[in-house]
Design an enzyme around this catalytic site. Structure first.
Site, mmCIF file in Angstrom:
data_model
loop_
_atom_site.group_PDB
_atom_site.id
_atom_site.type_symbol
_atom_site.label_atom_id
_atom_site.label_comp_id
_atom_site.label_asym_id
_atom_site.label_seq_id
_atom_site.Cartn_x
_atom_site.Cartn_y
_atom_site.Cartn_z
ATOM 1 N N ASN A 9 0.858 -1.180 0.000
ATOM 2 C CA ASN A 9 0.000 0.000 0.000
ATOM 3 C C ASN A 9 0.896 1.231 0.000
ATOM 4 O OD1 ASN A 9 -1.806 2.053 0.486
ATOM 5 N ND2 ASN A 9 -2.388 1.344 2.542
ATOM 6 N N LYS A 11 -0.025 4.234 -0.179
ATOM 7 C CA LYS A 11 -0.676 5.393 0.461
ATOM 8 C C LYS A 11 -0.474 6.630 -0.427
ATOM 9 C CE LYS A 11 -0.039 3.061 4.827
ATOM 10 N NZ LYS A 11 0.090 3.144 6.277
ATOM 11 N N HIS A 91 -9.341 1.009 5.124
ATOM 12 C CA HIS A 91 -8.056 1.218 5.809
ATOM 13 C C HIS A 91 -8.275 2.161 6.994
ATOM 14 C CE1 HIS A 91 -3.941 2.346 6.676
ATOM 15 N NE2 HIS A 91 -3.575 1.285 5.997
ATOM 16 N N GLU A 93 -6.647 4.534 8.048
ATOM 17 C CA GLU A 93 -6.417 5.953 7.751
ATOM 18 C C GLU A 93 -7.643 6.570 7.090
ATOM 19 O OE1 GLU A 93 -2.736 5.274 5.696
ATOM 20 O OE2 GLU A 93 -1.813 4.750 7.620
ATOM 21 N N GLU A 161 -4.833 -5.011 10.675
ATOM 22 C CA GLU A 161 -3.801 -3.995 10.867
ATOM 23 C C GLU A 161 -4.047 -3.242 12.175
ATOM 24 O OE1 GLU A 161 -1.971 -2.766 6.794
ATOM 25 O OE2 GLU A 161 -3.702 -1.507 7.189
ATOM 26 N N GLY A 167 3.176 2.198 10.753
ATOM 27 C CA GLY A 167 4.160 3.265 10.611
ATOM 28 C C GLY A 167 4.921 3.607 11.882
ATOM 29 N N SER A 206 3.948 -2.200 10.213
ATOM 30 C CA SER A 206 5.403 -2.255 10.430
ATOM 31 C C SER A 206 6.024 -3.584 10.037
ATOM 32 C CB SER A 206 5.752 -1.905 11.887
ATOM 33 O OG SER A 206 5.389 -0.561 12.163
#
Ligand code: 13P
Length: 246
Positions: A9, A11, A91, A93, A161, A167, A206
């Protein structure tokens, strides 16, 4: 047998120059499926670069509707036309930045399926939820609410996730990964029977060359959804190789 899957991904990262990285990725004849999800403006070029290679292209989000007055949004059919074979939906985010609910994510997954795309449905807890008393129940609720009733192993991939691992360089313990993936598998089997047994479950958060092999040891980890380490072939290829060897 569930086919292993390494999904990247990108992003909101990536330039046309970076697409050359994609053509170097490989996984052998019977190795893991590889999907890269670049930002939408790069999709068609990414599809061109990877034509005839092992690498497939995916979107990062789609709208639940087929067309209409939705400025800035992208229909699943448009992703398909651009050369995508899959799309990430839900996702964390997007859930955070755009207040997407489980019901909206489920509708997006249904739209993806109608368009002939595989929906990679993301779920995962916050750090507060991980530390709370009902972490697995919260994840199970997201899974239930975000996954269409019509989901099959062909149309649907689940990506677990943990938000706090994205991250940050932090990953859950192996016990936590195993426990969570086993719970997701059990719920999928309860709801979808044999299709639930065949559905792929990815871990994301990660994943790096240094930790991939350990994570892939878990029986119900069928691959990874990788962010930062998917941007460079020199990071992503060792993850693909670790998956192939697992
Ligand atoms: P990182 O691999 O950068 O932690 O991102 C994970 C992710 O959010 C993939 O969708």
């Amino acid at each position: 047998m569930r086919r292993k899957l390494a999904a990247g991904n990108w992003k909101m990262n990536g330039t046309p120059e970076m697409l050359a990285e994609l053509s170097t990725l490989s996984s052998g004849d019977s190795g893991p499926q590889i999907i890269i999800c670049p930002p939408a403006p790069l999709l068609t070029r990414a599809a061109d670069v990877t034509l005839g290679s092992r690498v497939e292209i995916g979107g990062q989000d789609c709208h639940a509707n087929a067309s209409g007055a939705h400025t800035g949004d992208i229909a699943a059919t448009m992703l398909k036309d651009a050369g995508a074979t899959s799309v990430i939906v839900g996702h964390s985010e997007r859930r955070a930045d755009h207040a997407e609910t489980d019901a909206q994510v489920r509708a997006k997954a249904e739209a993806a399926c109608r368009a002939g795309l595989t929906a990679i449905i993301c779920i995962g807890e916050s750090e507060e939820e991980r530390l709370g008393p009902d972490c697995l129940g919260i994840i199970a609720g997201q899974l239930d609410g975000s996954t269409p009733d019509t989901a099959t192993a062909d149309t649907t991939v689940i990506a677990y996730e943990p938000i706090w691992a994205i991250g940050t360089g932090r990953v859950p313990t192996m016990e936590q990964i195993i426990e969570t993936h086993d719970m997701i598998r059990a719920n999928l089997i309860t709801r979808f029977g044999d299709q639930g047994a065949q559905m792929r479950i990815l871990y994301g958060g990660s994943v790096k060359p240094a930790n991939a092999a350990d994570i892939f040891k878990a029986e119900n980890v069928d691959g990874a959804l990788v962010g930062g380490a998917s941007l460079k072939a020199s990071d992503f290829q060792p993850i693909i190789d670790a998956l192939a060897a697992s």
